[in-house]
Motif scaffolding. Structure first.
Motif, PDB file in Angstrom:
ATOM      1  N   VAL A   1      -7.585  -1.822  -1.455  1.00 33.17           N
ATOM      2  CA  VAL A   1      -7.213  -2.747  -0.384  1.00 33.17           C
ATOM      3  C   VAL A   1      -6.102  -2.106   0.437  1.00 33.17           C
ATOM      4  N   VAL A   2      -6.344  -1.973   1.747  1.00 36.38           N
ATOM      5  CA  VAL A   2      -5.318  -1.491   2.663  1.00 36.38           C
ATOM      6  C   VAL A   2      -5.186  -2.488   3.810  1.00 36.38           C
ATOM      7  N   ARG A   3      -3.970  -2.671   4.240  1.00 40.47           N
ATOM      8  CA  ARG A   3      -3.675  -3.589   5.345  1.00 40.47           C
ATOM      9  C   ARG A   3      -3.152  -2.773   6.524  1.00 40.47           C
ATOM     10  N   MET A   4      -3.492  -3.230   7.718  1.00 38.23           N
ATOM     11  CA  MET A   4      -3.057  -2.533   8.918  1.00 38.23           C
ATOM     12  C   MET A   4      -1.837  -3.232   9.525  1.00 38.23           C
ATOM     13  N   PRO A   5      -0.957  -2.459  10.116  1.00 39.94           N
ATOM     14  CA  PRO A   5       0.186  -3.060  10.816  1.00 39.94           C
ATOM     15  C   PRO A   5      -0.284  -3.741  12.107  1.00 39.94           C
ATOM     16  N   ALA A   6       0.579  -4.540  12.684  1.00 37.55           N
ATOM     17  CA  ALA A   6       0.240  -5.229  13.924  1.00 37.55           C
ATOM     18  C   ALA A   6      -0.012  -4.230  15.051  1.00 37.55           C
TER      19      ALA A   6
ATOM     20  N   MET B   1     -21.068   4.419  -3.807  1.00 38.99           N
ATOM     21  CA  MET B   1     -19.954   4.676  -2.896  1.00 38.99           C
ATOM     22  C   MET B   1     -18.853   3.656  -3.146  1.00 38.99           C
ATOM     23  N   PRO B   2     -17.624   4.121  -3.165  1.00 38.56           N
ATOM     24  CA  PRO B   2     -16.512   3.176  -3.315  1.00 38.56           C
ATOM     25  C   PRO B   2     -16.412   2.251  -2.106  1.00 38.56           C
ATOM     26  N   LYS B   3     -16.067   1.011  -2.353  1.00 35.67           N
ATOM     27  CA  LYS B   3     -15.840   0.047  -1.285  1.00 35.67           C
ATOM     28  C   LYS B   3     -14.336  -0.001  -1.002  1.00 35.67           C
ATOM     29  N   ILE B   4     -13.998  -0.028   0.277  1.00 36.45           N
ATOM     30  CA  ILE B   4     -12.603  -0.163   0.694  1.00 36.45           C
ATOM     31  C   ILE B   4     -12.499  -1.439   1.515  1.00 36.45           C
ATOM     32  N   HIS B   5     -11.470  -2.214   1.217  1.00 37.41           N
ATOM     33  CA  HIS B   5     -11.206  -3.466   1.934  1.00 37.41           C
ATOM     34  C   HIS B   5     -10.073  -3.198   2.927  1.00 37.41           C
ATOM     35  N   PHE B   6     -10.403  -3.224   4.208  1.00 37.36           N
ATOM     36  CA  PHE B   6      -9.415  -3.076   5.264  1.00 37.36           C
ATOM     37  C   PHE B   6      -9.088  -4.472   5.774  1.00 37.36           C
ATOM     38  N   ILE B   7      -7.812  -4.799   5.830  1.00 31.77           N
ATOM     39  CA  ILE B   7      -7.407  -6.118   6.300  1.00 31.77           C
ATOM     40  C   ILE B   7      -6.521  -5.945   7.533  1.00 31.77           C
ATOM     41  N   GLU B   8      -7.006  -6.483   8.642  1.00 35.56           N
ATOM     42  CA  GLU B   8      -6.241  -6.423   9.884  1.00 35.56           C
ATOM     43  C   GLU B   8      -4.977  -7.270   9.756  1.00 35.56           C
TER      44      GLU B   8
ATOM     45  N   HIS C   1      -1.413   4.737  10.147  1.00 34.62           N
ATOM     46  CA  HIS C   1      -0.490   4.059   9.235  1.00 34.62           C
ATOM     47  C   HIS C   1      -1.146   2.813   8.657  1.00 34.62           C
ATOM     48  N   CYS C   2      -0.969   2.620   7.371  1.00 34.59           N
ATOM     49  CA  CYS C   2      -1.481   1.428   6.705  1.00 34.59           C
ATOM     50  C   CYS C   2      -0.555   1.077   5.548  1.00 34.59           C
ATOM     51  N   TYR C   3      -0.794  -0.067   4.969  1.00 30.25           N
ATOM     52  CA  TYR C   3      -0.058  -0.504   3.789  1.00 30.25           C
ATOM     53  C   TYR C   3      -1.046  -0.593   2.632  1.00 30.25           C
ATOM     54  N   VAL C   4      -0.820   0.188   1.587  1.00 34.09           N
ATOM     55  CA  VAL C   4      -1.677   0.134   0.411  1.00 34.09           C
ATOM     56  C   VAL C   4      -1.246  -1.064  -0.422  1.00 34.09           C
ATOM     57  N   ASP C   5      -2.213  -1.893  -0.787  1.00 30.57           N
ATOM     58  CA  ASP C   5      -1.904  -3.056  -1.615  1.00 30.57           C
ATOM     59  C   ASP C   5      -1.165  -2.582  -2.864  1.00 30.57           C
ATOM     60  N   PRO C   6      -0.067  -3.271  -3.222  1.00 27.20           N
ATOM     61  CA  PRO C   6       0.734  -2.841  -4.370  1.00 27.20           C
ATOM     62  C   PRO C   6      -0.068  -2.639  -5.662  1.00 27.20           C
ATOM     63  N   ALA C   7      -1.139  -3.386  -5.849  1.00 27.40           N
ATOM     64  CA  ALA C   7      -1.956  -3.229  -7.051  1.00 27.40           C
ATOM     65  C   ALA C   7      -2.622  -1.852  -7.110  1.00 27.40           C
ATOM     66  N   TRP C   8      -2.709  -1.182  -5.983  1.00 28.82           N
ATOM     67  CA  TRP C   8      -3.377   0.118  -5.900  1.00 28.82           C
ATOM     68  C   TRP C   8      -2.402   1.280  -5.751  1.00 28.82           C
ATOM     69  N   ALA C   9      -1.124   0.997  -5.644  1.00 27.82           N
ATOM     70  CA  ALA C   9      -0.132   2.038  -5.363  1.00 27.82           C
ATOM     71  C   ALA C   9      -0.164   3.186  -6.362  1.00 27.82           C
ATOM     72  N   ASP C  10      -0.363   2.905  -7.630  1.00 28.66           N
ATOM     73  CA  ASP C  10      -0.366   3.959  -8.647  1.00 28.66           C
ATOM     74  C   ASP C  10      -1.711   4.664  -8.766  1.00 28.66           C
ATOM     75  N   LYS C  11      -2.711   4.174  -8.048  1.00 26.77           N
ATOM     76  CA  LYS C  11      -4.052   4.764  -8.150  1.00 26.77           C
ATOM     77  C   LYS C  11      -4.339   5.773  -7.039  1.00 26.77           C
ATOM     78  N   VAL C  12      -3.608   5.673  -5.930  1.00 25.20           N
ATOM     79  CA  VAL C  12      -3.784   6.644  -4.846  1.00 25.20           C
ATOM     80  C   VAL C  12      -2.849   7.825  -5.083  1.00 25.20           C
ATOM     81  N   ASP C  13      -3.204   8.972  -4.534  1.00 25.11           N
ATOM     82  CA  ASP C  13      -2.355  10.147  -4.667  1.00 25.11           C
ATOM     83  C   ASP C  13      -0.990   9.876  -4.044  1.00 25.11           C
ATOM     84  N   ALA C  14       0.028  10.511  -4.579  1.00 27.72           N
ATOM     85  CA  ALA C  14       1.394  10.348  -4.076  1.00 27.72           C
ATOM     86  C   ALA C  14       1.533  10.961  -2.684  1.00 27.72           C
ATOM     87  N   ARG C  15       2.509  10.481  -1.953  1.00 26.73           N
ATOM     88  CA  ARG C  15       2.818  11.051  -0.637  1.00 26.73           C
ATOM     89  C   ARG C  15       3.258  12.497  -0.804  1.00 26.73           C
ATOM     90  N   ASN C  16       2.868  13.327   0.157  1.00 28.44           N
ATOM     91  CA  ASN C  16       3.396  14.689   0.168  1.00 28.44           C
ATOM     92  C   ASN C  16       4.549  14.767   1.172  1.00 28.44           C
TER      93      ASN C  16
END
Length: 106
Positions: free
Chosen positions: A98-103, A1-8, A50-65
């Motif tokens: 890696v995804v980060r959450m907004p405040a 299973m893929p691991k996802i890092h969620f950062i508050e 809503h989350c922020y995808v770590d820039p290193a992963w931006a090209d690896k996730v599917d594009a916004r529709n």
């Protein structure tokens, strides 16, 4: 299973195993990750995932529709890497994502 890092927003990290084929939002809510609410259940109609995808992963996730773009227009504190986690499908290639959450989601 893929691991996802969620950062508050306060820096606390949650690393979870995510089932391929589910969404990042589903992985977060099923594992009680704080900061991802997902009120609409993944229908791309509320933006409470809503989350922020770590820039290193931006090209690896599917594009916004188009629907995601419209929903993000109404979200506060968006960045160029803002995404709705209900629109990101977990796949093996996202192991380590890696995804980060907004405040706040509101």
């Amino acid at each position: 299973m893929p691991k996802i890092h969620f950062i508050e927003h306060n820096g606390k990290e949650h690393v979870i195993d995510a089932e391929a084929g589910k969404t990042v939002m589903q992985a977060a809510t099923e594992n009680l990750v704080p900061g991802i609410i997902g009120d609409c259940g993944g229908a791309c109609s509320c933006a409470t995932c809503h989350c922020y995808v770590d820039p290193a992963w931006a090209d690896k996730v599917d594009a916004r529709n188009e629907t995601e773009e419209i929903m993000l227009d109404g979200v506060m504190n968006t960045e160029s890497n803002s995404r709705l986690s209900c629109q990101i499908t977990v796949k093996a290639e996202l192991d380590g994502l890696v995804v980060r959450m907004p405040a706040s989601q509101f």
